[in-house]
Write a protein that holds these residues in place. Structure first.
Motif, PDB file in Angstrom:
ATOM      1  N   TRP A 285      -7.075  -4.398  -3.777  1.00 21.16           N
ATOM      2  CA  TRP A 285      -6.698  -5.617  -3.045  1.00 21.16           C
ATOM      3  C   TRP A 285      -7.866  -5.971  -2.148  1.00 21.16           C
ATOM      4  O   TRP A 285      -8.533  -5.069  -1.607  1.00 21.16           O
ATOM      5  CB  TRP A 285      -5.450  -5.397  -2.197  1.00 21.16           C
ATOM      6  CG  TRP A 285      -4.701  -6.678  -1.903  1.00 21.16           C
ATOM      7  CD1 TRP A 285      -4.954  -7.585  -0.926  1.00 21.16           C
ATOM      8  CD2 TRP A 285      -3.580  -7.176  -2.626  1.00 21.16           C
ATOM      9  NE1 TRP A 285      -4.071  -8.631  -0.977  1.00 21.16           N
ATOM     10  CE2 TRP A 285      -3.203  -8.402  -2.017  1.00 21.16           C
ATOM     11  CE3 TRP A 285      -2.842  -6.718  -3.720  1.00 21.16           C
ATOM     12  CZ2 TRP A 285      -2.131  -9.165  -2.483  1.00 21.16           C
ATOM     13  CZ3 TRP A 285      -1.778  -7.475  -4.169  1.00 21.16           C
ATOM     14  CH2 TRP A 285      -1.432  -8.683  -3.559  1.00 21.16           C
ATOM     15  N   ASN A 286      -8.142  -7.243  -2.012  1.00 19.41           N
ATOM     16  CA  ASN A 286      -9.223  -7.662  -1.131  1.00 19.41           C
ATOM     17  C   ASN A 286      -8.940  -7.179   0.289  1.00 19.41           C
ATOM     18  O   ASN A 286      -7.854  -7.423   0.838  1.00 19.41           O
ATOM     19  CB  ASN A 286      -9.368  -9.184  -1.159  1.00 19.41           C
ATOM     20  CG  ASN A 286     -10.413  -9.690  -0.205  1.00 19.41           C
ATOM     21  OD1 ASN A 286     -10.129 -10.009   0.938  1.00 19.41           O
ATOM     22  ND2 ASN A 286     -11.653  -9.749  -0.666  1.00 19.41           N
ATOM     23  N   ALA A 287      -9.899  -6.499   0.895  1.00 19.77           N
ATOM     24  CA  ALA A 287      -9.678  -5.840   2.178  1.00 19.77           C
ATOM     25  C   ALA A 287      -9.357  -6.822   3.305  1.00 19.77           C
ATOM     26  O   ALA A 287      -8.469  -6.573   4.122  1.00 19.77           O
ATOM     27  CB  ALA A 287     -10.904  -5.006   2.545  1.00 19.77           C
ATOM     28  N   SER A 288     -10.066  -7.948   3.367  1.00 26.09           N
ATOM     29  CA  SER A 288      -9.844  -8.877   4.478  1.00 26.09           C
ATOM     30  C   SER A 288      -8.462  -9.513   4.396  1.00 26.09           C
ATOM     31  O   SER A 288      -7.784  -9.685   5.410  1.00 26.09           O
ATOM     32  CB  SER A 288     -10.932  -9.955   4.496  1.00 26.09           C
ATOM     33  OG  SER A 288     -10.877 -10.765   3.330  1.00 26.09           O
ATOM     34  N   CYS A 289      -8.026  -9.847   3.173  1.00 19.91           N
ATOM     35  CA  CYS A 289      -6.695 -10.446   3.030  1.00 19.91           C
ATOM     36  C   CYS A 289      -5.598  -9.414   3.254  1.00 19.91           C
ATOM     37  O   CYS A 289      -4.543  -9.731   3.815  1.00 19.91           O
ATOM     38  CB  CYS A 289      -6.536 -11.091   1.657  1.00 19.91           C
ATOM     39  SG  CYS A 289      -7.069 -12.830   1.614  1.00 19.91           S
ATOM     40  N   LEU A 290      -5.826  -8.172   2.838  1.00 17.60           N
ATOM     41  CA  LEU A 290      -4.813  -7.144   3.065  1.00 17.60           C
ATOM     42  C   LEU A 290      -4.620  -6.916   4.566  1.00 17.60           C
ATOM     43  O   LEU A 290      -3.490  -6.729   5.034  1.00 17.60           O
ATOM     44  CB  LEU A 290      -5.213  -5.840   2.369  1.00 17.60           C
ATOM     45  CG  LEU A 290      -4.149  -4.736   2.386  1.00 17.60           C
ATOM     46  CD1 LEU A 290      -2.874  -5.203   1.701  1.00 17.60           C
ATOM     47  CD2 LEU A 290      -4.680  -3.469   1.729  1.00 17.60           C
ATOM     48  N   LYS A 291      -5.714  -6.949   5.300  1.00 14.80           N
ATOM     49  CA  LYS A 291      -5.620  -6.812   6.746  1.00 14.80           C
ATOM     50  C   LYS A 291      -4.835  -7.975   7.346  1.00 14.80           C
ATOM     51  O   LYS A 291      -4.055  -7.800   8.295  1.00 14.80           O
ATOM     52  CB  LYS A 291      -7.017  -6.748   7.363  1.00 14.80           C
ATOM     53  CG  LYS A 291      -7.031  -6.553   8.875  1.00 14.80           C
ATOM     54  CD  LYS A 291      -8.454  -6.454   9.403  1.00 14.80           C
ATOM     55  CE  LYS A 291      -8.462  -6.259  10.909  1.00 14.80           C
ATOM     56  NZ  LYS A 291      -9.853  -6.168  11.452  1.00 14.80           N
ATOM     57  N   ALA A 292      -5.018  -9.169   6.774  1.00 19.22           N
ATOM     58  CA  ALA A 292      -4.360 -10.366   7.304  1.00 19.22           C
ATOM     59  C   ALA A 292      -2.864 -10.387   6.996  1.00 19.22           C
ATOM     60  O   ALA A 292      -2.057 -10.832   7.825  1.00 19.22           O
ATOM     61  CB  ALA A 292      -5.030 -11.624   6.745  1.00 19.22           C
ATOM     62  N   ILE A 293      -2.471  -9.934   5.805  1.00 21.90           N
ATOM     63  CA  ILE A 293      -1.061 -10.047   5.394  1.00 21.90           C
ATOM     64  C   ILE A 293      -0.250  -8.785   5.677  1.00 21.90           C
ATOM     65  O   ILE A 293       0.984  -8.824   5.671  1.00 21.90           O
ATOM     66  CB  ILE A 293      -0.943 -10.395   3.903  1.00 21.90           C
ATOM     67  CG1 ILE A 293      -1.465  -9.249   3.025  1.00 21.90           C
ATOM     68  CG2 ILE A 293      -1.657 -11.710   3.600  1.00 21.90           C
ATOM     69  CD1 ILE A 293      -1.253  -9.463   1.533  1.00 21.90           C
ATOM     70  N   GLY A 294      -0.920  -7.666   5.897  1.00 23.65           N
ATOM     71  CA  GLY A 294      -0.217  -6.421   6.135  1.00 23.65           C
ATOM     72  C   GLY A 294       0.151  -5.719   4.848  1.00 23.65           C
ATOM     73  O   GLY A 294      -0.349  -4.633   4.537  1.00 23.65           O
ATOM     74  N   SER A 295       1.035  -6.329   4.069  1.00 22.43           N
ATOM     75  CA  SER A 295       1.447  -5.761   2.785  1.00 22.43           C
ATOM     76  C   SER A 295       1.954  -6.887   1.895  1.00 22.43           C
ATOM     77  O   SER A 295       2.656  -7.780   2.372  1.00 22.43           O
ATOM     78  CB  SER A 295       2.550  -4.708   2.973  1.00 22.43           C
ATOM     79  OG  SER A 295       2.931  -4.136   1.732  1.00 22.43           O
ATOM     80  N   PRO A 296       1.615  -6.882   0.600  1.00 24.08           N
ATOM     81  CA  PRO A 296       2.074  -7.944  -0.292  1.00 24.08           C
ATOM     82  C   PRO A 296       3.490  -7.689  -0.789  1.00 24.08           C
ATOM     83  O   PRO A 296       4.016  -6.575  -0.682  1.00 24.08           O
ATOM     84  CB  PRO A 296       1.075  -7.874  -1.445  1.00 24.08           C
ATOM     85  CG  PRO A 296       0.725  -6.409  -1.528  1.00 24.08           C
ATOM     86  CD  PRO A 296       0.716  -5.921  -0.094  1.00 24.08           C
TER      87      PRO A 296
END
Length: 331
Positions: A285-296
């Motif tokens: 998972w893209n690291a920056s987006c994972l940090k932003a969303i927490g968990s998909p």
């Protein structure tokens, strides 16, 4: 360096060679990634993550071997990356033509989802997608395998180009046919189109227009582009990129693999819940987006469609109002 994509793709001989190699390859395998393409593999801007490329190539070569695709190019999308149309190198939709060794990345929107107040919130922000799914009327992106199909072109309305000039906005839409979890793509009207629409519409008298209704009126509004926004679950490209992509598949279908599918989402969510990095269980998972969303989260149609249907029943739409007539200042 990434190249702008070619509209030519393979030569006939190159395509025949690739098709023969794909047919000769063992079932479920993919030909080795050529060195020139490996140079574009990575997680930095302008690169494609290895799992995304591997899935896209496997899908493409399998459909070439089956004789369902003769196009020299194929597509991939990494919906775990941020959507940043202001920076071309930060795109997440990939056009790959291996015959002429061309690789290009462009921006693409993701499904905005919905917030059913008090019932379920599966909405997405503009930059990163948290929620994914394949339910009808969910407005969510569903990752997985697709084939491009027919292109439909329709008139969306007139818009002003100057104080005394108007232009007709004609938008083309390429239908996607899904495979497996995405098999209801046609039912969901999922495809690709330019991220633009005509909003704030009023009806103007324009009897000479080929688009006039039986009373001689046509819609007039403001042209709005939303390359930096969200879609109803379709794949949306900037108005400048869309015609090039559409021309590549007009009468010449190809494959599109959108990452992540439901199994990817569940694996990443499990890793996050365990306080681990997704790489510990082999996930991406893209690291920056994972940090932003927490968990998909993946919303399967079997779970979400009944919720949406009940919400509709509990919240019937208001009676539609006629489109207003344009006033003298608008005309």
């Amino acid at each position: 360096m990434s190249r702008r994509f070619s509209l030519l793709g393979f030569s006939g001989l190159a395509l025949l060679s690739i098709a023969a190699s794909a047919q000769a390859a063992p079932s479920g395998s993919t030909m080795p990634i050529p060195n020139w393409l490996m140079e574009h593999v990575g997680v930095d801007d302008g690169q494609i993550a290895l799992p995304v490329l591997q899935r896209a190539r496997s899908l493409y070569f399998s459909k070439v071997a089956e004789g369902k695709v003769r196009n020299g190019c194929y597509f991939a999308m990494d919906a775990t990356r941020p959507n940043d149309p202001g920076d071309q190198s930060s795109g997440r939709f990939y056009v790959i033509c291996e015959g002429d060794m061309s690789f290009s990345v462009i921006s693409s929107g993701h499904g905005g989802g919905r917030n059913l107040q008090g019932v379920a919130n599966f909405s997405n922000g503009r930059e990163c997608a948290k929620n994914f799914g394949n339910a009808l009327d969910s407005n969510l992106t569903a990752g997985g395998a697709y084939l491009t199909s027919e292109i439909k072109t329709s008139f969306k309305g007139y818009y002003r180009t100057s104080a005394d000039r108007q232009a007709a906005f004609i938008r083309s839409f390429v239908q996607f046919d899904g495979i497996g979890e995405t098999a209801n793509a046609r039912q969901r009207a999922i495809g690709g189109h330019a991220a633009a629409l005509v909003s704030g519409i009023c009806m103007q008298k324009k009897p000479d227009s080929p688009y006039a209704n039986s009373q001689g009126y046509t819609p007039l509004g403001k042209l709005v582009t939303y390359a930096g926004g969200r879609s109803d679950g379709c794949t949306s490209w900037s108005p400048s990129d869309a015609p090039k992509v559409l021309s590549m598949v007009d009468g010449n279908p190809t494959t599109l693999y959108i990452y992540p599918d439901s199994s990817d989402i569940k694996a990443v969510a499990q890793a996050v819940a365990a306080g681990q990095s997704p790489v510990t269980n082999g996930s991406y998972w893209n690291a920056s987006c994972l940090k932003a969303i927490g968990s998909p989260k993946f919303w399967p149609k079997e779970k979400l469609e009944p919720i949406i249907a009940q919400y509709k029943a509990d919240h019937p739409p208001q009676p539609s109002r006629p489109v207003p007539m344009c006033d003298s200042t608008t005309n």
